[in-house]
Design a protein around this motif. Sequence first.
Motif, PDB file in Angstrom:
ATOM      1  N   GLU A 247      -7.492  -2.281  -7.885  1.00  0.00           N
ATOM      2  CA  GLU A 247      -6.389  -2.047  -8.829  1.00  0.00           C
ATOM      3  C   GLU A 247      -6.332  -3.135  -9.893  1.00  0.00           C
ATOM      4  OE1 GLU A 247      -4.075   0.362  -9.329  1.00  0.00           O
ATOM      5  OE2 GLU A 247      -5.042   1.551  -7.774  1.00  0.00           O
ATOM      6  N   ARG A 248      -5.718  -2.795 -10.990  1.00  0.00           N
ATOM      7  CA  ARG A 248      -5.447  -3.785 -12.040  1.00  0.00           C
ATOM      8  C   ARG A 248      -4.011  -4.262 -11.817  1.00  0.00           C
ATOM      9  NH1 ARG A 248      -3.058  -3.753 -16.920  1.00  0.00           N
ATOM     10  NH2 ARG A 248      -3.780  -5.323 -18.390  1.00  0.00           N
ATOM     11  N   TRP A 249      -3.834  -5.559 -11.557  1.00  0.00           N
ATOM     12  CA  TRP A 249      -2.535  -6.133 -11.245  1.00  0.00           C
ATOM     13  C   TRP A 249      -2.014  -6.918 -12.436  1.00  0.00           C
ATOM     14  CZ3 TRP A 249      -0.497  -4.238  -6.994  1.00  0.00           C
ATOM     15  CH2 TRP A 249      -1.356  -3.697  -6.046  1.00  0.00           C
TER      16      TRP A 249
ATOM     17  N   THR B 196       0.851  -1.199   0.000  1.00  0.00           N
ATOM     18  CA  THR B 196       0.000   0.000   0.000  1.00  0.00           C
ATOM     19  C   THR B 196       0.885   1.247   0.000  1.00  0.00           C
ATOM     20  OG1 THR B 196      -0.124   0.355   2.400  1.00  0.00           O
ATOM     21  CG2 THR B 196      -1.680  -1.249   1.451  1.00  0.00           C
TER      22      THR B 196
ATOM     23  N   TYR C 172       3.340  -9.298  -8.645  1.00  0.00           N
ATOM     24  CA  TYR C 172       2.461  -8.466  -9.454  1.00  0.00           C
ATOM     25  C   TYR C 172       2.659  -7.017  -9.052  1.00  0.00           C
ATOM     26  CZ  TYR C 172       0.328 -12.876 -10.665  1.00  0.00           C
ATOM     27  OH  TYR C 172       0.129 -14.152 -11.131  1.00  0.00           O
ATOM     28  N   GLU C 173       2.335  -6.109  -9.976  1.00  0.00           N
ATOM     29  CA  GLU C 173       2.431  -4.683  -9.679  1.00  0.00           C
ATOM     30  C   GLU C 173       1.201  -3.971 -10.203  1.00  0.00           C
ATOM     31  OE1 GLU C 173       6.030  -3.269 -11.486  1.00  0.00           O
ATOM     32  OE2 GLU C 173       5.273  -3.520 -13.508  1.00  0.00           O
ATOM     33  N   ASP C 174       0.928  -2.813  -9.600  1.00  0.00           N
ATOM     34  CA  ASP C 174      -0.200  -1.998 -10.054  1.00  0.00           C
ATOM     35  C   ASP C 174       0.221  -1.219 -11.293  1.00  0.00           C
ATOM     36  OD1 ASP C 174       1.490  -0.105  -8.869  1.00  0.00           O
ATOM     37  OD2 ASP C 174      -0.184   1.095  -8.146  1.00  0.00           O
ATOM     38  N   SER C 175      -0.682  -0.400 -11.808  1.00  0.00           N
ATOM     39  CA  SER C 175      -0.397   0.338 -13.041  1.00  0.00           C
ATOM     40  C   SER C 175       0.723   1.358 -12.886  1.00  0.00           C
ATOM     41  CB  SER C 175      -1.668   1.026 -13.553  1.00  0.00           C
ATOM     42  OG  SER C 175      -2.167   1.906 -12.565  1.00  0.00           O
TER      43      SER C 175
ATOM     44  N   LEU D  54      -7.155  -2.140  -2.363  1.00  0.00           N
ATOM     45  CA  LEU D  54      -6.260  -2.138  -3.520  1.00  0.00           C
ATOM     46  C   LEU D  54      -6.288  -3.471  -4.260  1.00  0.00           C
ATOM     47  CD1 LEU D  54      -3.259  -0.261  -1.896  1.00  0.00           C
ATOM     48  CD2 LEU D  54      -4.652   0.581  -3.798  1.00  0.00           C
TER      49      LEU D  54
END
Length: 154
Positions: free
Chosen positions: A71-73, A54, A90-93, A67
């Motif tokens: 969020e899109r991961w 976060t 994984y990561e967010d945008s 999140l």
Amino acid sequence: MPHSIILYRLYNIFKTFHNIKGMGFNDNEIVALLGAHALGRCHTDRSGYWGPWTFAENTFSNEYFRLLIEERWSPKMTHNGKPWDGPDQYEDSTGKLMMLPSDMVLIQDPAFKKVVELYVKDEDVFFKDFASAFAKLLELGVSFPATKAWYQFW
């Protein structure tokens, strides 16, 4: 990615959750305990993973769950302009937040996802469930005799 590698990774995730269930934790307790990911971050020199879950890594809240849902991961492919060579994550945008494969299971499994959605809507329920699950975790394997108070020495 070779099929055998994918199966091996899935097996490791399954084994982790199976072991937690084997310690007597139910789905709600497992999800609640993973909510501790709201705090802190991963460091490549310690775990191989990188980044916080976060933007408020020093605040205990239901933000991790929000999140996770909102969020899109996507799989992490680069880090500091170089190809990512660490373990799967994984990561967010923005590329600033991360999730582990075990985190992603919480929104892929229907039973876990229902609990995640509950915690997104009601932070107080998350706090209550976390406190109970964490106490259970701390007391695992500890027997408390009912006949004698802890402060009696005779």
